[in-house]
Every structure is written in structure tokens, then in C-alpha cells.
Motif scaffolding. Structure first.
Motif, short mmCIF file in Angstrom:
data_model
loop_
_atom_site.label_atom_id
_atom_site.label_comp_id
_atom_site.label_asym_id
_atom_site.label_seq_id
_atom_site.Cartn_x
_atom_site.Cartn_y
_atom_site.Cartn_z
N TYR A 31 39.35 43.98 39.89
CA TYR A 31 38.50 43.78 41.07
C TYR A 31 37.99 45.11 41.60
O TYR A 31 38.72 46.11 41.64
CB TYR A 31 39.29 43.06 42.16
CG TYR A 31 38.56 43.04 43.50
CD1 TYR A 31 37.53 42.13 43.73
CD2 TYR A 31 38.90 43.94 44.50
CE1 TYR A 31 36.86 42.12 44.94
CE2 TYR A 31 38.24 43.93 45.72
CZ TYR A 31 37.21 43.02 45.93
OH TYR A 31 36.55 43.02 47.13
N ALA A 40 31.19 41.35 36.86
CA ALA A 40 32.40 40.78 36.26
C ALA A 40 32.18 40.46 34.79
O ALA A 40 33.04 40.70 33.94
CB ALA A 40 32.82 39.52 37.03
N ILE A 89 31.38 38.28 44.39
CA ILE A 89 32.74 37.84 44.09
C ILE A 89 33.51 37.54 45.36
O ILE A 89 34.25 36.55 45.44
CB ILE A 89 33.48 38.91 43.25
CG1 ILE A 89 32.80 39.11 41.89
CG2 ILE A 89 34.95 38.55 43.09
CD1 ILE A 89 32.81 37.89 41.00
#
Length: 256
Positions: A31, A40, A89
Motif C-alpha cells: 500500500y 495497484a 484505493i
């Protein structure tokens, strides 16, 4: 998800080719603050190892501008069709499930073939025809009020999200969908584009055209650019009715 989280879990619907059966594969990526779905996927491409620790093939997807302008990175994220470049995200529930849009043929993984939409744009002549062999000078002027609402229609990025959301666009239907219909209104409003007004209206009066819309209004709810698609469809209903009478009775005012 807060800053304390160390990883992101991504679940991708995969297939090696159009005719292969789809399957899901999970990945865990590091992350970082301000990550979007594209970043990602880039992490997965950099190290294509799934959550079981097995080496696999990199995930395939489309992208270009990364600014929600090109429309190429459309996919279904947690059940909703949208642009993956603007899907942050931190704002998504994990595991983040990524799937290709099912309205279009799947080429591989998240890559789709949007030819259906582009062919529809050809069908309705979604362009302003001009003679480019010489300098035409300045184009015709439009009233400012008309220009402003036409600009809203011109924001379409051919992402295909509205077609994915529309229940009438599917493999059993030839409905061209909301985006091409709205483009008919846009180009008919242009002073030069209006020369082909009757051709565009006749095109959407046929098979797969305006009559196939059920007014579910899913399109306007899903459009990432907030284009008033249902307003355009309502206006075209009026215009095609007038065009029908012109076709029947004959008129020398076909393009006004």
C-alpha cells in the motif's frame, strides 16, 4: 482504508482469450498513499505473484491518459463500471474486485473490444464533415447559450460505461446505446454538422436505434462526465417524430 494499512488485496477476473472460461486470481500488493487501481495493477505487473505465492502472468488491462479523458481504462470495480484511473484505493472496500465490462467482447483479462461502440458512431455519422483541402477560414459561430450546452455533450470520452450500465445493450440486442445517441444531438446542433441532420436522425430511427431505449436512466447515473444523456434521448424523440413526418410528406426543409 487508513495510512496504517500495509497491503492492498486485489481480486482480478482473468481469462487468457475471448473463448476461455474466466477465473479469479487474488494478489496482495504494498500500500502507498494516494494509490489508484491503475497503480495497484502496475505493482502486480512488476511482480506477478498471486496470494498463494505462485508466479503467474501479468494482468492485462488498457490505459492511456490516466486523467479520465481517454476512456480506455474502463472496468467493473467492486460491481460498478467506472474509470480505474480515478478509482482511489482509499475509497474502495477490500478485497477490490476487478472485472471486465461484459457488454463488450473480452480480449484478455480486463481488456475489452469496444468496436461495437465505434461502429455505432460511424453509423450515426458522429463527426462534422468538412473539405480539408484548403483553408476554410473561421468556422460558423454559435450562440453562447447553445455552445455551452453543446460543450456538455462533447465531454463524452467513449469509455463505454453508459453502455455497460444500460440493460438494453447486450449480446442479444443491436441497440447502439446512449453515447452514440447523444452524439447525434451534439453534431446536429453544429451549424456545419446540421447538413447531415436528416441522415443521422434516419439512422437512429431504424433497427437498434432510439426505439430500443427503455428509459431506464442507468446511463445518466453512471456517466463519469455527468453528460445529460436522458435529456438528449428525450430531445431526439421529438426530433425523430418531426423527421418521420418530413419523410412521409416530403419537405424542402430537411436540415434546418
Amino acid at each position: 482504508m487508513g495510512e496504517a494499512a500495509k497491503t492492498v488485496i486485489i481480486e482480478v477476473e482473468r481469462r487468457n482469450s475471448t473463448n476461455d472460461e474466466p477465473y479469479f486470481e487474488k494478489f496482495e500488493v504494498p500500500y502507498r498513499a494516494n494509490m489508484n487501481v491503475i497503480s495497484a495493477l502496475m505493482e502486480i505487473r512488476r511482480n506477478p505473484v498471486n496470494m498463494e505465492g505462485k508466479k503467474t502472468t501479468p494482468v492485462n488491462w488498457d490505459m492511456a491518459c490516466l486523467e479520465e479523458v481517454c476512456g480506455a481504462c474502463s472496468m467493473v470495480i467492486n460491481g460498478k463500471a467506472r474509470q480505474s484511473c480515478t478509482a482511489l484505493i482509499d475509497q474502495l472496500e477490500q478485497p477490490i474486485r476487478l472485472q471486465p465490462m461484459k457488454t463488450f467482447p473480452v480480449v484478455r483479462d480486463l481488456v475489452i473490444d469496444r468496436s461495437r461502440m465505434f461502429e455505432s458512431l460511424k453509423k450515426v455519422k458522429a463527426w462534422v464533415p468538412i473539405d480539408g483541402t484548403h483553408d476554410l477560414g473561421e468556422g460558423p459561430r454559435m450562440p453562447e447559450r447553445k455552445r455551452q450546452w453543446a460543450y456538455e455533450l462533447s465531454k463524452c470520452i467513449t469509455c463505454g460505461v453508459c453502455l455497460e450500465a444500460c440493460p438494453n445493450v447486450n449480446e442479444k440486442s443491436d441497440f447502439i446505446g446512449p453515447a452514440p445517441l447523444s452524439q447525434v444531438r451534439l453534431f446536429n446542433a453544429h451549424p456545419t454538422g446540421a447538413m447531415n441532420r436528416d441522415e443521422r436522425l434516419n439512422a437512429i430511427m431504424g433497427e437498434g436505434g432510439l426505439g430500443s431505449c427503455s428509459n431506464s436512466q442507468n446511463c445518466v447515473e453512471s456517466c463519469p462526465k455527468g453528460i445529460p444523456l436522458t435529456t438528449s434521448i428525450a430531445a431526439l424523440n421529438r426530433e425523430t417524430t418531426v423527421q418521420m413526418f418530413r419523410n412521409f410528406f416530403g419537405s424542402d426543409r430537411m436540415v434546418d
